[in-house]
Design a protein around this motif. Structure first.
Motif, PDB file in Angstrom:
ATOM      1  N   PRO A  41       0.774  -1.270  -0.020  1.00  0.00           N
ATOM      2  CA  PRO A  41      -0.011  -0.170  -0.007  1.00  0.00           C
ATOM      3  C   PRO A  41       0.841   1.110   0.125  1.00  0.00           C
ATOM      4  O   PRO A  41       2.050   1.235   0.395  1.00  0.00           O
ATOM      5  CB  PRO A  41      -0.786  -0.211   1.164  1.00  0.00           C
ATOM      6  CG  PRO A  41       0.276  -0.813   2.418  1.00  0.00           C
ATOM      7  CD  PRO A  41       0.749  -1.662   1.297  1.00  0.00           C
ATOM      8  N   PRO A  42       0.393   2.220  -0.484  1.00  0.00           N
ATOM      9  CA  PRO A  42       1.216   3.485  -0.376  1.00  0.00           C
ATOM     10  C   PRO A  42       1.276   4.049   1.125  1.00  0.00           C
ATOM     11  O   PRO A  42       0.328   3.681   1.858  1.00  0.00           O
ATOM     12  CB  PRO A  42       0.169   4.655  -1.209  1.00  0.00           C
ATOM     13  CG  PRO A  42      -1.207   4.106  -1.161  1.00  0.00           C
ATOM     14  CD  PRO A  42      -1.065   2.634  -0.962  1.00  0.00           C
ATOM     15  N   ILE A  43       2.298   4.949   1.358  1.00  0.00           N
ATOM     16  CA  ILE A  43       2.487   5.439   2.575  1.00  0.00           C
ATOM     17  C   ILE A  43       2.766   6.956   2.464  1.00  0.00           C
ATOM     18  O   ILE A  43       3.434   7.367   1.725  1.00  0.00           O
ATOM     19  CB  ILE A  43       3.815   4.810   3.221  1.00  0.00           C
ATOM     20  CG1 ILE A  43       3.441   3.342   3.552  1.00  0.00           C
ATOM     21  CG2 ILE A  43       4.081   5.318   4.597  1.00  0.00           C
ATOM     22  CD1 ILE A  43       4.743   2.473   3.914  1.00  0.00           C
ATOM     23  N   PHE A  44       1.981   7.434   3.273  1.00  0.00           N
ATOM     24  CA  PHE A  44       2.046   8.999   3.344  1.00  0.00           C
ATOM     25  C   PHE A  44       2.482   9.144   5.129  1.00  0.00           C
ATOM     26  O   PHE A  44       1.490   9.071   5.727  1.00  0.00           O
ATOM     27  CB  PHE A  44       0.864   9.692   3.041  1.00  0.00           C
ATOM     28  CG  PHE A  44       0.678   9.420   1.409  1.00  0.00           C
ATOM     29  CD1 PHE A  44       1.192  10.326   0.409  1.00  0.00           C
ATOM     30  CD2 PHE A  44      -0.142   8.355   1.190  1.00  0.00           C
ATOM     31  CE1 PHE A  44       1.006   9.959  -0.870  1.00  0.00           C
ATOM     32  CE2 PHE A  44      -0.375   8.072  -0.029  1.00  0.00           C
ATOM     33  CZ  PHE A  44       0.023   9.137  -1.309  1.00  0.00           C
ATOM     34  N   HIS A  45       3.630   9.653   5.244  1.00  0.00           N
ATOM     35  CA  HIS A  45       3.965   9.948   6.644  1.00  0.00           C
ATOM     36  C   HIS A  45       4.703  11.290   6.976  1.00  0.00           C
ATOM     37  O   HIS A  45       5.951  11.129   6.088  1.00  0.00           O
ATOM     38  CB  HIS A  45       4.693   8.724   7.372  1.00  0.00           C
ATOM     39  CG  HIS A  45       5.081   8.932   8.811  1.00  0.00           C
ATOM     40  ND1 HIS A  45       4.089   9.193   9.787  1.00  0.00           N
ATOM     41  CD2 HIS A  45       6.180   9.082   9.183  1.00  0.00           C
ATOM     42  CE1 HIS A  45       4.843   9.117  10.901  1.00  0.00           C
ATOM     43  NE2 HIS A  45       5.983   8.788  10.561  1.00  0.00           N
ATOM     44  N   GLU A  46       4.523  12.142   7.520  1.00  0.00           N
ATOM     45  CA  GLU A  46       5.456  13.408   7.782  1.00  0.00           C
ATOM     46  C   GLU A  46       6.027  14.089   6.564  1.00  0.00           C
ATOM     47  O   GLU A  46       7.038  14.064   6.664  1.00  0.00           O
ATOM     48  CB  GLU A  46       6.442  13.132   8.744  1.00  0.00           C
ATOM     49  CG  GLU A  46       6.012  12.534  10.282  1.00  0.00           C
ATOM     50  CD  GLU A  46       7.170  12.222  11.111  1.00  0.00           C
ATOM     51  OE1 GLU A  46       8.264  12.302  10.802  1.00  0.00           O
ATOM     52  OE2 GLU A  46       7.030  12.038  12.569  1.00  0.00           O
ATOM     53  N   GLY A  47       5.150  14.063   5.582  1.00  0.00           N
ATOM     54  CA  GLY A  47       5.434  15.005   4.531  1.00  0.00           C
ATOM     55  C   GLY A  47       6.033  13.944   3.476  1.00  0.00           C
ATOM     56  O   GLY A  47       6.214  14.435   2.151  1.00  0.00           O
ATOM     57  N   GLN A  48       6.450  12.761   3.740  1.00  0.00           N
ATOM     58  CA  GLN A  48       7.149  12.022   2.651  1.00  0.00           C
ATOM     59  C   GLN A  48       6.239  10.945   2.238  1.00  0.00           C
ATOM     60  O   GLN A  48       5.085  10.371   2.978  1.00  0.00           O
ATOM     61  CB  GLN A  48       8.301  11.021   3.426  1.00  0.00           C
ATOM     62  CG  GLN A  48       9.185  12.039   3.898  1.00  0.00           C
ATOM     63  CD  GLN A  48      10.560  11.095   4.486  1.00  0.00           C
ATOM     64  OE1 GLN A  48      10.348   9.843   4.840  1.00  0.00           O
ATOM     65  NE2 GLN A  48      11.596  11.604   4.334  1.00  0.00           N
ATOM     66  N   LYS A  49       6.351  10.477   1.066  1.00  0.00           N
ATOM     67  CA  LYS A  49       5.610   9.683   0.230  1.00  0.00           C
ATOM     68  C   LYS A  49       6.258   8.648  -0.428  1.00  0.00           C
ATOM     69  O   LYS A  49       7.448   8.785  -0.850  1.00  0.00           O
ATOM     70  CB  LYS A  49       4.816  10.453  -0.693  1.00  0.00           C
ATOM     71  CG  LYS A  49       4.174  11.595  -0.221  1.00  0.00           C
ATOM     72  CD  LYS A  49       3.534  12.450  -1.524  1.00  0.00           C
ATOM     73  CE  LYS A  49       2.854  13.713  -0.883  1.00  0.00           C
ATOM     74  NZ  LYS A  49       3.622  14.473  -0.048  1.00  0.00           N
ATOM     75  N   GLY A  50       5.587   7.390  -0.402  1.00  0.00           N
ATOM     76  CA  GLY A  50       6.284   6.138  -0.931  1.00  0.00           C
ATOM     77  C   GLY A  50       5.301   4.972  -0.761  1.00  0.00           C
ATOM     78  O   GLY A  50       4.220   5.176  -0.642  1.00  0.00           O
ATOM     79  N   VAL A  94       9.598  10.208  -1.398  1.00  0.00           N
ATOM     80  CA  VAL A  94       9.897  11.527  -2.170  1.00  0.00           C
ATOM     81  C   VAL A  94       8.977  12.544  -1.417  1.00  0.00           C
ATOM     82  O   VAL A  94       8.228  12.050  -0.552  1.00  0.00           O
ATOM     83  CB  VAL A  94       9.245  11.461  -3.610  1.00  0.00           C
ATOM     84  CG1 VAL A  94      10.130  10.588  -4.151  1.00  0.00           C
ATOM     85  CG2 VAL A  94       7.962  10.759  -3.634  1.00  0.00           C
ATOM     86  N   LEU A  95       9.072  13.812  -1.654  1.00  0.00           N
ATOM     87  CA  LEU A  95       8.116  14.665  -1.142  1.00  0.00           C
ATOM     88  C   LEU A  95       7.061  15.229  -1.774  1.00  0.00           C
ATOM     89  O   LEU A  95       5.899  15.604  -1.141  1.00  0.00           O
ATOM     90  CB  LEU A  95       9.329  15.956  -0.831  1.00  0.00           C
ATOM     91  CG  LEU A  95      10.423  15.887   0.099  1.00  0.00           C
ATOM     92  CD1 LEU A  95      11.251  17.192   0.119  1.00  0.00           C
ATOM     93  CD2 LEU A  95       9.821  15.312   1.559  1.00  0.00           C
ATOM     94  N   THR A  96       6.961  15.220  -3.160  1.00  0.00           N
ATOM     95  CA  THR A  96       5.950  15.616  -3.814  1.00  0.00           C
ATOM     96  C   THR A  96       5.029  14.697  -4.627  1.00  0.00           C
ATOM     97  O   THR A  96       5.418  13.435  -4.697  1.00  0.00           O
ATOM     98  CB  THR A  96       6.214  16.784  -5.073  1.00  0.00           C
ATOM     99  OG1 THR A  96       6.815  15.950  -5.940  1.00  0.00           O
ATOM    100  CG2 THR A  96       7.138  17.715  -4.566  1.00  0.00           C
ATOM    101  N   PHE A  97       3.745  14.948  -4.930  1.00  0.00           N
ATOM    102  CA  PHE A  97       2.845  13.894  -5.478  1.00  0.00           C
ATOM    103  C   PHE A  97       3.275  13.584  -6.673  1.00  0.00           C
ATOM    104  O   PHE A  97       2.977  12.273  -7.227  1.00  0.00           O
ATOM    105  CB  PHE A  97       1.478  14.500  -5.460  1.00  0.00           C
ATOM    106  CG  PHE A  97       0.314  13.457  -5.650  1.00  0.00           C
ATOM    107  CD1 PHE A  97      -0.148  12.233  -4.575  1.00  0.00           C
ATOM    108  CD2 PHE A  97       0.090  13.144  -6.957  1.00  0.00           C
ATOM    109  CE1 PHE A  97      -0.964  11.372  -4.888  1.00  0.00           C
ATOM    110  CE2 PHE A  97      -1.098  12.092  -7.358  1.00  0.00           C
ATOM    111  CZ  PHE A  97      -1.422  11.215  -6.151  1.00  0.00           C
ATOM    112  N   GLU A  98       3.838  14.341  -7.447  1.00  0.00           N
ATOM    113  CA  GLU A  98       4.224  13.983  -8.878  1.00  0.00           C
ATOM    114  C   GLU A  98       5.322  13.046  -8.617  1.00  0.00           C
ATOM    115  O   GLU A  98       5.550  12.077  -9.409  1.00  0.00           O
ATOM    116  CB  GLU A  98       4.581  15.272  -9.378  1.00  0.00           C
ATOM    117  CG  GLU A  98       3.481  16.192 -10.040  1.00  0.00           C
ATOM    118  CD  GLU A  98       2.857  16.867  -8.852  1.00  0.00           C
ATOM    119  OE1 GLU A  98       3.367  17.054  -7.654  1.00  0.00           O
ATOM    120  OE2 GLU A  98       1.642  17.312  -9.278  1.00  0.00           O
ATOM    121  N   GLU A  99       6.483  13.279  -7.960  1.00  0.00           N
ATOM    122  CA  GLU A  99       7.526  12.072  -7.642  1.00  0.00           C
ATOM    123  C   GLU A  99       7.126  10.971  -7.159  1.00  0.00           C
ATOM    124  O   GLU A  99       7.465   9.811  -7.499  1.00  0.00           O
ATOM    125  CB  GLU A  99       8.467  12.779  -6.578  1.00  0.00           C
ATOM    126  CG  GLU A  99       9.257  14.051  -7.008  1.00  0.00           C
ATOM    127  CD  GLU A  99      10.155  14.784  -6.174  1.00  0.00           C
ATOM    128  OE1 GLU A  99      11.199  15.152  -6.368  1.00  0.00           O
ATOM    129  OE2 GLU A  99       9.752  14.710  -4.864  1.00  0.00           O
TER     130      GLU A  99
END
Length: 568
Positions: free
Chosen positions: A276-285, A293-298
């Motif tokens: 599953p995707p992980i969104f934690h403290e501004g980081q995404k992966g 990464v930091l941005t949704f595009e990345e």
């Protein structure tokens, strides 16, 4: 020189001819809606200016929003006027779709309006087109490549156009079937989703003419189920017509995370993220792999980490579990560690009773120093010798200050402010007849009151410590220690402290002999005086662990780990 053709995704898919080109219809304005549709796995998005609620301004916003995501924006015109063709292409659209064609001359007029001279009559000069075809494109590049890179499409949805479809198909890039208007025009409308044989034959004729001309054919479907309906099988196949052949497999969309491709070959390799995707403290992966990464595009561009087969179900295929490491299995069979000695629970020590509160009135036998400030919170009145104290009014806060989530105030009243300066100015909520300057004037063991001169001897101070393998670092908390007069002596099993302070008007002194739990090396010990404490470093003589600092402290039974833990 930048190549416009590689930026036109729809034309690329049609040229390859190995799968249908799937797209969506946008009928409401809004660049955010355009981006949502483009991210949904489409090859193209149709900006519908014929039946949709999209005007010229909304068209200019939708087209670049779609193109920015690598999807082809196609504009369906309200009518076949040449100026409408120019307006649509000047937004940077990758193609146009013209409805309600009736004659060959109308088709020729559309083509002329969509092409630059010498092939057509389109005017040149839009500043908006370059952003929709990749970096590096110049106005000269656009002028030279547009005729061969943009798609001209017409809809066959009238009886007149159906009769001339064999002549119309060679003139355009794509022939698009409008099944509902076509059914109405040939007097065989689609009722409740059912198509008459006559309409099915008409669509078959359009498909045959398109294949014969070596061009592409498409059809509008109102649902995924409709696209799979046997009545639409011919036109569904026609979407992927290439080089005179038709694709017999029905295209489907893979639902694996990170894939989302349209596929017809069930054996095609699928690259996806099983976790599953992980969104934690501004980081995404993704949980299944390490990139963050930091941005949704990345985040959307993170390369998939797993290979498998495409799927139309919601769940990705199970990842095969790796075989267990033999060394780990051997470690699992090791004998259990020896039992540890039970830890004695510490005995309960009753909490001492709180000290008797100070008097709420000044002791008349105690002299009040001139300039003394009232001790009640929020009052701030200064005592001046001479005048009578009759008629005093002490407006103050009996409650405690409270600082919570940025607001400041007192527990005794409701007012809250944001700034500290405003907090200091909050007017008191209670009134007493007299100020409180000295209180009861309690005396200490020396017989002196709190305002008397001399020195106050402290019986104890708060301390804390931690240790390493070679030293114990202890802190004795006492403010304003006089660095010049302070004395610290290290002995093998004892620490002698003499710590006077510089407090005014009355200084303090902490003088003690601290018995140590273990032996120290005085030569390896040191101290330093900071603003709020004395910090001493006691060099251990034997490197053993100290469960407590003082030898007269009660042992708690805790086990302290020093250094790095070993490995099995």
């Amino acid at each position: 020189m930048s190549n416009m053709l590689t930026s036109n995704r729809l034309k690329q898919v049609l040229s390859q001819g190995n799968r249908p080109a799937m797209g969506f219809w946008q009928m409401l304005p809004g660049a955010n809606l355009s981006r949502v549709l483009a991210r949904a796995g489409a090859d193209w998005v149709m900006v519908d200016c014929e039946h949709g609620n999209i005007d010229d301004a909304a068209m200019h916003e939708a087209v670049p929003a779609i193109a920015a995501l690598g999807v082809s924006p196609i504009v369906r015109l309200p009518d076949l006027h040449p100026w409408m063709v120019k307006r649509a292409l000047d937004t940077g659209a990758h193609g146009i779709l013209v409805p309600l064609i009736r004659t060959v001359d109308e088709v020729k007029a559309v083509v002329a309006a969509a092409k630059f001279p010498p092939e057509g009559q389109r005017g040149f000069g839009s500043p908006f087109v370059l952003q929709n075809f990749g970096p590096g494109l110049t106005m000269t590049d656009y002028l030279q490549q547009a005729n061969g890179s943009l798609l001209t499409m017409v809809q066959i949805e009238t009886q007149e156009a159906l009769d001339l479809v064999e002549e119309i198909a060679p003139l355009v890039d794509v022939v698009f079937v409008g099944p509902f208007d076509l059914g109405n025009n040939i007097d065989h409308p689609i009722i409740n989703g059912k198509m008459d044989p006559e309409l099915d034959q008409a669509i078959g004729r359009i498909l045959k003419a398109t294949v014969a001309a070596g061009k592409k054919c498409g059809i509008y479907c109102s649902s995924g189920e409709e696209a799979r309906d046997p009545q639409f099988s011919q036109t569904s196949n026609s979407r992927s017509v290439g080089r005179g052949q038709t694709e017999t497999a029905m295209a489907q969309k893979c639902v694996h995370q990170g894939c989302g491709k349209i596929f017809a070959d069930t054996d095609e390799i699928c690259r996806y993220h099983p976790g599953p995707p992980i969104f934690h403290e501004g980081q995404k992966g993704w949980r299944c792999c390490k990139p963050r990464v930091l941005t949704f595009e990345e985040f959307m561009a993170i390369e998939p980490c797993t290979e498998g087969k495409h799927s139309t179900t919601d769940l990705p295929p199970k990842v095969e579990k790796a075989e267990a490491d033999p060394t780990l299995l051997a470690a699992a069979n090791l004998p259990p560690p020896p039992p540890r000695a039970p830890i004695t629970a510490p005995q309960h020590i009753p909490t001492p009773p709180p000290p008797t509160p100070d008097s709420e009135d000044d002791d008349e036998s105690v002299e009040i120093p001139d300039g003394r400030v009232c001790r009640r919170k929020g009052c701030g009145v200064t005592y001046k010798k001479g005048p009578s104290r009759e008629g005093e009014k002490c407006v103050h806060h009996p409650g405690a200050p409270i600082f919570h989530e940025g607001s400041k105030g007192y527990t005794c009243c409701k007012r809250r402010v944001l700034e500290f300066d405003q907090f200091m100015k909050i007017e008191g909520c209670k009134t007493k007849d007299r100020h409180l300057f000295v209180g009861s004037g309690k005396k200490d063991a020396t017989g002196k009151g709190p305002d008397a001169g001399g020195e106050e001897l402290l019986e104890t101070v708060r301390y804390d410590y931690y240790q390493t393998q070679t030293a114990v670092i202890a802190s004795f908390f006492l403010k304003k220690i006089d660095k010049e007069a302070a004395k610290v002596e290290f002995q093998e099993r004892e620490l002698a402290l003499d710590l006077p302070t510089t407090d005014a008007p009355r200084t303090k002194r902490y003088k003690a002999q601290v018995p140590l739990y273990g032996s120290i090396d005085p030569a390896k010990s040191s101290f330093k005086i900071l603003g709020t404490k004395l910090e001493v470093s006691l060099g251990k003589a034997d490197g053993s662990s100290w469960p407590v600092l003082r030898s007269d402290d009660r042992l708690t039974g805790e086990i302290l780990q020093i250094g790095r833990a070993g490995r099995a």
